[in-house]
Design a protein around this motif. Structure first.
Motif, PDB file in Angstrom:
ATOM      1  N   GLY A 418       0.876  -1.174  -0.038  1.00  0.00           N
ATOM      2  CA  GLY A 418      -0.038  -0.110  -0.052  1.00  0.00           C
ATOM      3  C   GLY A 418       0.914   1.092   0.024  1.00  0.00           C
ATOM      4  O   GLY A 418       0.488   1.956  -0.654  1.00  0.00           O
ATOM      5  N   PHE A 419       1.843   1.300   0.798  1.00  0.00           N
ATOM      6  CA  PHE A 419       2.668   2.389   0.839  1.00  0.00           C
ATOM      7  C   PHE A 419       3.522   2.522  -0.353  1.00  0.00           C
ATOM      8  O   PHE A 419       3.593   3.717  -0.949  1.00  0.00           O
ATOM      9  CB  PHE A 419       3.809   2.237   1.977  1.00  0.00           C
ATOM     10  CG  PHE A 419       4.741   3.614   2.036  1.00  0.00           C
ATOM     11  CD1 PHE A 419       4.394   4.474   2.720  1.00  0.00           C
ATOM     12  CD2 PHE A 419       6.083   3.568   1.412  1.00  0.00           C
ATOM     13  CE1 PHE A 419       5.047   5.576   3.085  1.00  0.00           C
ATOM     14  CE2 PHE A 419       6.919   4.515   1.362  1.00  0.00           C
ATOM     15  CZ  PHE A 419       6.525   5.678   2.270  1.00  0.00           C
ATOM     16  N   ILE A 420       3.864   1.502  -1.153  1.00  0.00           N
ATOM     17  CA  ILE A 420       4.451   1.777  -2.474  1.00  0.00           C
ATOM     18  C   ILE A 420       3.641   2.376  -3.492  1.00  0.00           C
ATOM     19  O   ILE A 420       3.795   3.220  -4.089  1.00  0.00           O
ATOM     20  CB  ILE A 420       5.251   0.451  -2.908  1.00  0.00           C
ATOM     21  CG1 ILE A 420       6.412  -0.083  -1.906  1.00  0.00           C
ATOM     22  CG2 ILE A 420       5.912   0.537  -4.287  1.00  0.00           C
ATOM     23  CD1 ILE A 420       6.858  -1.375  -2.172  1.00  0.00           C
ATOM     24  N   LEU A 421       2.520   1.820  -3.456  1.00  0.00           N
ATOM     25  CA  LEU A 421       1.280   2.503  -4.600  1.00  0.00           C
ATOM     26  C   LEU A 421       0.878   3.709  -3.979  1.00  0.00           C
ATOM     27  O   LEU A 421       0.917   4.365  -5.137  1.00  0.00           O
ATOM     28  CB  LEU A 421       0.306   1.388  -4.380  1.00  0.00           C
ATOM     29  CG  LEU A 421       0.333   0.009  -4.853  1.00  0.00           C
ATOM     30  CD1 LEU A 421      -1.001  -0.844  -4.586  1.00  0.00           C
ATOM     31  CD2 LEU A 421       0.571   0.080  -6.368  1.00  0.00           C
ATOM     32  N   ALA A 422       0.913   3.979  -2.765  1.00  0.00           N
ATOM     33  CA  ALA A 422       0.642   5.688  -2.669  1.00  0.00           C
ATOM     34  C   ALA A 422       1.915   6.429  -2.817  1.00  0.00           C
ATOM     35  O   ALA A 422       1.523   7.635  -3.463  1.00  0.00           O
ATOM     36  CB  ALA A 422       0.362   5.703  -1.081  1.00  0.00           C
TER      37      ALA A 422
END
Length: 440
Positions: A418-422
């Motif tokens: 999720g952090f990478i996508l964000a």
């Protein structure tokens, strides 16, 4: 010198910041869980030696990168140069946030030790942690020279305090785990225990690269950094081994395997609760030293990103005393927010940060290999040992540990993804890829 980092740091600072940036909460907390999973002291000490060798070999790779790209921010600058702006943005952001998380976790641990000495402060644990960060924030507004000297003094005091602790364990310990001749588990429990222990030891050694964050501020990096980084890692490795031997010699396995603060429990076992509380003051210096280091190097990451147009422009401001002042404000403020969010969130963030710390190493070794191909004429005052074999070996080891980090913390996978996508969405929608760099 206005709005630029000052070139005032040298060899002594490099050794001090390596010691200060590495020896902290990990070595004070991890011996208990590691003993619980492995039991055999010979195996435990062997794993600490293996990770020390990894760090020592990693220094050789890092020296080639830091001396050919003498830029504040360490892993961020190398990844941005080798793989472009998004990878640089991701590595820089995770490096900074990981350190901010560690800063919050470390200040909380410091407060736990403080409460051992002053039990009446127990209801105000979080506020004590925030107070420590506020004091460090104020101090670091006084400038890089003052901060550098304080790091040298704190690291020196820390080393002496830990050596006193080690000496006490050797003088008064009764054999502890060594006397029990405990045996390691076999089969799957052994494999799982080794992987878990190695990840814990990796976390404890995180910081071996800290001097590279200050290459841009070093008076003569080509001359001083190889000495300071190698000496610093060797000192850390010896201290870690001796602390482990001291704790294993002082506590029985039953006590150690359930200990959350093994160093403090060793003092309690040897001298009783009252004496243990006061000796704990010396152990607090270890945490204070690493907090001071983190408050110093974390802002350099977002300062460098800001200068390259990958963070808020205000973060590139340097005050009249040579400190990246706005970046320091943001770092301390963010750490305080994490503290106020609660211990459970901090522990989850700490697990995620461990993944990104190892990912930073991987990005660094990969950057070295890529830059040798894409920029063969780049001036390299220092060349890594055994190229290309050593960087490839460390890249593979780092990849395996990255996978191990996810496997042992499966609950964190969704947060990492999720952090990478964000971060990718922020990068694309905010126009960061089109921002221009400022001159260093």
């Amino acid at each position: 010198m206005e709005n630029k980092l000052w070139k005032v740091l040298g060899t002594t600072f490099g050794v001090a910041v390596t010691l200060g940036g590495t020896v902290g909460t990990g070595i004070l907390r991890k011996p208990g869980p590691i003993a619980a999973s492995l039991q055999d002291p010979g195996l435990i000490l062997s794993l600490w030696v293996l990770v020390a060798i990894y760090a020592l070999l990693g220094v050789s790779c890092l020296l080639e990168l830091s001396l050919s790209i003498p830029k504040a921010g360490s892993w961020y600058g190398y990844a941005e140069r080798a793989f472009g702006r998004y990878i640089g943005f991701l590595v820089g952001l995770t490096s900074w946030l990981g350190t901010v998380t560690a800063l919050g976790f470390g200040s909380y641990t410091f407060s736990e030790y403080l409460i051992i000495v002053f039990p009446s402060l127990s209801p105000y644990l979080v506020y004590c942690a925030i107070g420590i960060l506020a004091i460090l924030w104020f101090f670091h507004q006084l400038g890089v020279v003052m901060a550098g000297k304080s790091q040298e003094w704190l690291s020196g005091i820390k080393a002496v305090a830990l050596l006193i602790f080690i000496g006490i364990c050797f003088l008064y310990g009764g054999g502890g785990v060594f006397q029990e001749q405990a045996k390691a588990p076999t089969g799957l429990p052994l494999a799982t225990g080794i992987m878990t222990a190695l990840l814990s030891i990796f976390y404890a050694f995180d910081g071996w690269h800290t001097a590279s964050y200050f290459t841009e501020e070093n008076k003569d990096p080509v001359k001083s950094m190889p000495k300071s980084m190698f000496i610093g890692v060797i000192i850390v490795a010896f201290i870690y081994l001796l602390i482990n031997v001291g704790i294993l010699y002082s506590l029985p396995l039953e006590t150690l395997s359930t200990s959350k603060l093994a160093a403090a429990d060793a003092m309690k076992a040897l001298f009783g609760a009252d004496m243990g509380r006061w000796i704990t003051v010396f152990l607090m210096l270890s945490i204070l030293g690493i907090l001071n280091t983190q408050v110093m190097f974390a802002p350099r990451v977002i300062y460098s990103m800001s200068r390259d147009g990958l963070f808020f422009k205000a973060a590139e401001k340097v005050n009249a005393a040579g400190s990246p002042t706005t970046a320091t404000h943001l770092t301390i403020f963010s750490a305080c927010l994490f503290l106020l969010a609660g211990k459970e969130i901090n522990e989850r963030l700490s697990d995620i940060a461990t993944f990104f710390f190892v990912a930073s190493y991987l990005a660094g070794f990969a950057s070295l290999l890529r830059l040798r191909v894409t920029e063969p004429n780049l001036k390299r005052p220092y060349l890594v040992w055994g190229y290309p074999f050593l960087p490839w070996i460390l890249l593979i080891i780092s990849t395996l540990f990255l996978v191990g980090t996810l496997v042992t913390n499966l609950g964190s996978v969704v947060y990492v993804v999720g952090f990478i996508l964000a971060s990718f969405l922020i990068f694309k929608t905010s126009g960061l890829e089109n921002q221009k760099k400022n001159k260093a």
